[in-house]
Design a protein around this motif. Sequence first.
Motif, PDB file in Angstrom:
ATOM      1  N   ALA A  89       0.764  -1.426   0.100  1.00 52.68           N
ATOM      2  CA  ALA A  89      -0.026  -0.041  -0.200  1.00 52.68           C
ATOM      3  C   ALA A  89       0.755   1.132  -0.046  1.00 52.68           C
ATOM      4  O   ALA A  89       0.592   2.308  -0.592  1.00 52.68           O
ATOM      5  CB  ALA A  89      -0.885   0.076   1.057  1.00 52.68           C
ATOM      6  N   HIS A  90       2.101   1.387   0.762  1.00 50.72           N
ATOM      7  CA  HIS A  90       2.682   2.261   0.749  1.00 50.72           C
ATOM      8  C   HIS A  90       4.314   2.394  -0.122  1.00 50.72           C
ATOM      9  O   HIS A  90       5.123   3.272  -0.233  1.00 50.72           O
ATOM     10  CB  HIS A  90       3.354   2.666   2.298  1.00 50.72           C
ATOM     11  N   ARG A  91       4.241   1.498  -0.993  1.00 47.48           N
ATOM     12  CA  ARG A  91       5.345   1.167  -1.646  1.00 47.48           C
ATOM     13  C   ARG A  91       5.586   2.464  -2.843  1.00 47.48           C
ATOM     14  O   ARG A  91       6.711   2.884  -2.787  1.00 47.48           O
ATOM     15  CB  ARG A  91       5.269  -0.085  -2.716  1.00 47.48           C
ATOM     16  N   GLN A  92       4.740   3.169  -3.329  1.00 46.97           N
ATOM     17  CA  GLN A  92       5.132   4.209  -4.041  1.00 46.97           C
ATOM     18  C   GLN A  92       5.694   5.286  -3.401  1.00 46.97           C
ATOM     19  O   GLN A  92       6.510   5.986  -3.784  1.00 46.97           O
ATOM     20  CB  GLN A  92       3.966   4.686  -5.083  1.00 46.97           C
ATOM     21  N   LEU A  93       5.083   5.405  -2.152  1.00 47.70           N
ATOM     22  CA  LEU A  93       5.550   6.532  -1.345  1.00 47.70           C
ATOM     23  C   LEU A  93       6.755   6.278  -0.964  1.00 47.70           C
ATOM     24  O   LEU A  93       7.714   7.401  -0.981  1.00 47.70           O
ATOM     25  CB  LEU A  93       4.543   6.659  -0.077  1.00 47.70           C
ATOM     26  N   LEU A  94       7.154   5.166  -0.514  1.00 49.54           N
ATOM     27  CA  LEU A  94       8.746   4.673  -0.125  1.00 49.54           C
ATOM     28  C   LEU A  94       9.536   4.911  -0.913  1.00 49.54           C
ATOM     29  O   LEU A  94      10.408   5.370  -1.098  1.00 49.54           O
ATOM     30  CB  LEU A  94       8.456   3.476   0.514  1.00 49.54           C
ATOM     31  N   PHE A  95       9.253   4.476  -2.388  1.00 48.70           N
ATOM     32  CA  PHE A  95       9.941   4.810  -3.383  1.00 48.70           C
ATOM     33  C   PHE A  95      10.384   6.060  -3.715  1.00 48.70           C
ATOM     34  O   PHE A  95      11.537   6.253  -3.833  1.00 48.70           O
ATOM     35  CB  PHE A  95       9.495   3.914  -4.825  1.00 48.70           C
ATOM     36  N   THR A  96       9.373   6.837  -3.593  1.00 49.74           N
ATOM     37  CA  THR A  96       9.394   8.408  -3.925  1.00 49.74           C
ATOM     38  C   THR A  96      10.486   9.171  -2.997  1.00 49.74           C
ATOM     39  O   THR A  96      11.390   9.649  -3.200  1.00 49.74           O
ATOM     40  CB  THR A  96       8.264   8.998  -4.138  1.00 49.74           C
ATOM     41  N   VAL A  97      10.379   8.632  -1.799  1.00 45.31           N
ATOM     42  CA  VAL A  97      11.269   9.455  -0.684  1.00 45.31           C
ATOM     43  C   VAL A  97      12.423   8.761  -0.969  1.00 45.31           C
ATOM     44  O   VAL A  97      13.515   9.599  -0.808  1.00 45.31           O
ATOM     45  CB  VAL A  97      10.757   8.518   0.579  1.00 45.31           C
ATOM     46  N   ALA A  98      12.769   7.621  -1.294  1.00 47.61           N
ATOM     47  CA  ALA A  98      14.128   7.165  -1.582  1.00 47.61           C
ATOM     48  C   ALA A  98      14.672   7.770  -2.891  1.00 47.61           C
ATOM     49  O   ALA A  98      15.876   8.110  -2.962  1.00 47.61           O
ATOM     50  CB  ALA A  98      14.041   5.546  -1.762  1.00 47.61           C
ATOM     51  N   TYR A  99      14.006   7.811  -3.914  1.00 45.17           N
ATOM     52  CA  TYR A  99      14.365   8.331  -5.152  1.00 45.17           C
ATOM     53  C   TYR A  99      14.880  10.000  -5.087  1.00 45.17           C
ATOM     54  O   TYR A  99      15.809  10.311  -5.513  1.00 45.17           O
ATOM     55  CB  TYR A  99      13.304   8.182  -6.244  1.00 45.17           C
ATOM     56  N   GLU A 100      13.980  10.660  -4.082  1.00 47.61           N
ATOM     57  CA  GLU A 100      14.215  12.031  -4.033  1.00 47.61           C
ATOM     58  C   GLU A 100      15.534  12.185  -3.180  1.00 47.61           C
ATOM     59  O   GLU A 100      16.154  13.239  -3.296  1.00 47.61           O
ATOM     60  CB  GLU A 100      12.893  12.694  -3.474  1.00 47.61           C
ATOM     61  N   MET A 101      15.854  11.283  -2.307  1.00 49.81           N
ATOM     62  CA  MET A 101      16.970  11.369  -1.416  1.00 49.81           C
ATOM     63  C   MET A 101      18.198  10.994  -2.388  1.00 49.81           C
ATOM     64  O   MET A 101      19.300  11.353  -1.964  1.00 49.81           O
ATOM     65  CB  MET A 101      16.727  10.604  -0.115  1.00 49.81           C
ATOM     66  N   LEU A 102      18.038  10.104  -3.091  1.00 51.43           N
ATOM     67  CA  LEU A 102      19.266   9.465  -3.897  1.00 51.43           C
ATOM     68  C   LEU A 102      19.353   9.667  -5.297  1.00 51.43           C
ATOM     69  O   LEU A 102      20.394   9.980  -5.877  1.00 51.43           O
ATOM     70  CB  LEU A 102      19.137   8.069  -4.089  1.00 51.43           C
ATOM     71  N   GLY A 103      18.370  10.492  -6.002  1.00 49.55           N
ATOM     72  CA  GLY A 103      18.538  10.680  -7.494  1.00 49.55           C
ATOM     73  C   GLY A 103      18.645   9.621  -8.289  1.00 49.55           C
ATOM     74  O   GLY A 103      18.979   9.820  -9.440  1.00 49.55           O
ATOM     75  N   SER A 104      18.442   8.474  -7.870  1.00 50.15           N
ATOM     76  CA  SER A 104      18.646   7.129  -8.474  1.00 50.15           C
ATOM     77  C   SER A 104      17.491   6.077  -8.298  1.00 50.15           C
ATOM     78  O   SER A 104      17.252   5.850  -7.280  1.00 50.15           O
ATOM     79  CB  SER A 104      20.086   6.594  -8.255  1.00 50.15           C
ATOM     80  N   ALA A 105      16.832   5.769  -9.395  1.00 48.55           N
ATOM     81  CA  ALA A 105      15.537   4.852  -9.204  1.00 48.55           C
ATOM     82  C   ALA A 105      16.211   3.432  -9.069  1.00 48.55           C
ATOM     83  O   ALA A 105      15.574   2.746  -8.039  1.00 48.55           O
ATOM     84  CB  ALA A 105      14.951   4.960 -10.746  1.00 48.55           C
ATOM     85  N   ALA A 106      17.328   3.133  -9.586  1.00 53.99           N
ATOM     86  CA  ALA A 106      18.065   1.891  -9.087  1.00 53.99           C
ATOM     87  C   ALA A 106      18.256   1.579  -7.941  1.00 53.99           C
ATOM     88  O   ALA A 106      17.926   0.696  -6.922  1.00 53.99           O
ATOM     89  CB  ALA A 106      19.430   1.528  -9.936  1.00 53.99           C
TER      90      ALA A 106
END
Length: 290
Positions: free
Chosen positions: A10-27
């Motif tokens: 349920a929260h996967r997209q939120l968690l991905f966006t948090v991580a992506y905005e912190m890292l600048g890397s989708a991988a």
Amino acid sequence: MDSGTEAFVAHRQLLFTVAYEMLGSAADAEDVLQETWLRWAGVDLDAVRDQRAYLVRITTRQALGRLRTLRRRKESYVGPWLPEPLLTSPDVAEDAELAESVSMAMLLVLETLAPTERAVFVLREVFALEYDEIAEAVGKSPAAVRQIAHRARAHVAARRPRGIVSPAETQDALKAFQRAIETGDLQRLLDILAPDVVFLGDGGGVVQAAPAPIVGADRVAPLAAGLSRFGAAALRPAQVNGYPALVLRLNGEIDTVMAVRIDDGLITGLYAVRNPKKLSRMERETALFR
């Protein structure tokens, strides 16, 4: 699915966006999600009051650890470093604040923050988490987090684009830019480029790219006009990082993703990602719709 799995999904997209905005890397964001899942799977859910907050805390801590490692790697990166382009849906573009937060321009601004400042800014300004929630995620007191948030907000405000530009405005500027490229019309390019436009090319030392930023419309316009040799069919629009962008395909594969920064109706930043490692995810995703 059990309740723990349901919460993570349920929260996967939120968690991905948090991580992506912190890292600048989708991988790397995907790797952080995998690490988050492994830790979440071992949590006693009966002791968790707020599953969303707990998941964000795990993700933030994992992303912070990875961010410090990535910063060391970037010190030896060949040429300018740009975020990994992210293919986004129209839903992201409809949320102006979310679109701006994942834009190339904003991610480059976030690169100038220290790791903890970046985490606090993302969690507070983008996702509106309370200070005590952020404090638990970054291991600081709420009072310290307030100070960090104030400092990060001022830092970003001094460097971010002058106003939130709508996808429609970006689309108009990009269409004019694309037409000028296709015809190789230098004057048209000079009309749409700001006098102090900055071009950044990221080849990662793997493929040819500008080894340093190129500044000034008189230098950037001839470079852009040179793309006309590939023909109009090679250049196609796409929704990247919340905004319209251009994708150059050669021999059926993505060669370059070009995002733009717009200020006062003119292009002030051109970001050309050519590093194959940063294009592989987007290549896989676009292949699904061919």
